[in-house]
Design an enzyme around this catalytic site. Structure first.
Site, PDB file in Angstrom:
ATOM      1  N   SER A  96       0.830  -1.198   0.000  1.00  0.00           N
ATOM      2  CA  SER A  96       0.000   0.000   0.000  1.00  0.00           C
ATOM      3  C   SER A  96       0.872   1.257   0.000  1.00  0.00           C
ATOM      4  O   SER A  96       1.615   1.494  -0.941  1.00  0.00           O
ATOM      5  CB  SER A  96      -0.963  -0.036   1.194  1.00  0.00           C
ATOM      6  OG  SER A  96      -1.979   0.921   1.049  1.00  0.00           O
ATOM      7  N   ASP A 126     -10.211  -5.480  -3.363  1.00  0.00           N
ATOM      8  CA  ASP A 126      -9.636  -4.441  -2.510  1.00  0.00           C
ATOM      9  C   ASP A 126     -10.560  -3.227  -2.500  1.00  0.00           C
ATOM     10  O   ASP A 126     -10.878  -2.660  -3.550  1.00  0.00           O
ATOM     11  CB  ASP A 126      -8.261  -4.054  -3.072  1.00  0.00           C
ATOM     12  CG  ASP A 126      -7.446  -3.184  -2.145  1.00  0.00           C
ATOM     13  OD1 ASP A 126      -8.000  -2.273  -1.530  1.00  0.00           O
ATOM     14  OD2 ASP A 126      -6.226  -3.422  -2.052  1.00  0.00           O
ATOM     15  N   HIS A 161      -7.403  -5.980   0.806  1.00  0.00           N
ATOM     16  CA  HIS A 161      -6.230  -5.146   1.095  1.00  0.00           C
ATOM     17  C   HIS A 161      -5.476  -5.609   2.341  1.00  0.00           C
ATOM     18  O   HIS A 161      -4.515  -4.976   2.752  1.00  0.00           O
ATOM     19  CB  HIS A 161      -6.700  -3.695   1.291  1.00  0.00           C
ATOM     20  CG  HIS A 161      -5.617  -2.661   1.148  1.00  0.00           C
ATOM     21  ND1 HIS A 161      -5.036  -2.346  -0.065  1.00  0.00           N
ATOM     22  CD2 HIS A 161      -4.998  -1.868   2.063  1.00  0.00           C
ATOM     23  CE1 HIS A 161      -4.133  -1.397   0.109  1.00  0.00           C
ATOM     24  NE2 HIS A 161      -4.082  -1.094   1.395  1.00  0.00           N
TER      25      HIS A 161
END
Length: 276
Positions: free
Chosen positions: A145, A221, A254
């Site tokens: 991320s 996600d 995620h």
């Protein structure tokens, strides 16, 4: 340097250290996994950059990476995501301030006093880690991320420094998405041209080294469409003829469940580059 944790793990040791960072002007904590091979001679180093709200604990406790690092003989280094301390600037929001350093060198007050995570990751941390006799100077970098953004941008900005780079769910175009726009406005000011030096999509366009990019992205996600936008990086790589392997994973989100599912493949990828 002070070791504050030590745990036997897959024949090696998962340590956590506290050290004074002159670059950041505060104490920092760093997770370091030494595989069993480190007792026999220097091992290559894989640096892992974590995402928003994380510290050094998230990766070392949730990813299950030590098993694969022990198999391939890699040292894993997982630093915190921002400077810490009572005198370090912060914000109430989760996506700015502590836990949200974005791996840039801030130029705007009050952030510029401490938020120099780019210099910390590129210069100070490796100097400290690689002074250990167990570590070689062969290094790779990866992240998730916000940390995926950091890993990709740092590798592209430093040709020849890393043998390989990979990312999970990276923010590939921070100058074009809300997370990046908020952070870069605060840390770097209003000059959007200055932001581009930390934007993977922009860096690929003129990259002097065609270091292949390995990216895994979950199709489920929650941040995919608004914040991550991997299609922008695929388009930029295609235009620049920069090698990329973007693997869209159906059903994955995620979280660290996603990372744990494929971290073995990433570590194997880095091991091939580090030992080749």
């Amino acid at each position: 340097m002070e070791r504050i944790e030590r745990h036997a793990c897959f024949g090696g040791w998962q340590d956590v250290y506290r050290h004074e960072s002159k670059v950041l002007g505060c104490d920092m904590t760093v997770g370091v996994y030494f595989p069993p091979q480190a007792e026999e001679g220097p091992c290559p180093v894989l640096y892992w950059l974590s995402g928003l709200t994380c510290n050094e604990q998230n990766f070392i406790t949730k990813a299950g990476a030590q098993r694969y690092a022990a198999e391939h003989g890699l040292i894993l280094v997982a630093p915190d995501t921002s400077p810490r301390g009572d005198d370090v600037a912060d914000d109430e929001a989760y996506d700015l301030g502590k836990g949200a350093g974005f791996y840039v060198n801030a130029t705007r007050e009050p952030w510029s006093r401490h938020y120099r995570m780019y210099d910390y990751i590129v210069e100070e941390l490796p100097e400290w880690v690689e002074s250990d006799p167990a570590a070689s100077d062969r290094r790779s970098i990866s992240g998730h991320s916000m940390g995926g953004h950091g890993a990709l941008a740092i590798a592209l900005k430093n040709p020849g420094r890393y043998r390989s780079v990979s990312a999970f769910s990276p923010i590939v175009a921070p100058t074009q998405v809300p997370w990046g726009e908020k952070a870069f406005s605060a840390y770097l000011g209003d000059d959007r041209e200055a932001w581009k030096q930390y934007d993977t999509v922009e860096l690929v366009k003129n990259a002097r080294e065609k270091l292949p990019l390995l990216i895994d992205q979950g199709e489920d996600d929650n941040f995919l469409a608004e914040q991550l936008r991997p299609e922008l990086l695929r388009e930029a790589c295609d235009a620049a003829k920069h090698p990329i392997e973007l693997r869209m994973r159906p059903g994955y989100d995620h979280s660290y469940y996603f990372i744990a599912s494929f971290i073995g493949e990433h570590i194997a990828h880095h091991a091939r580059a580090l030992k080749g």
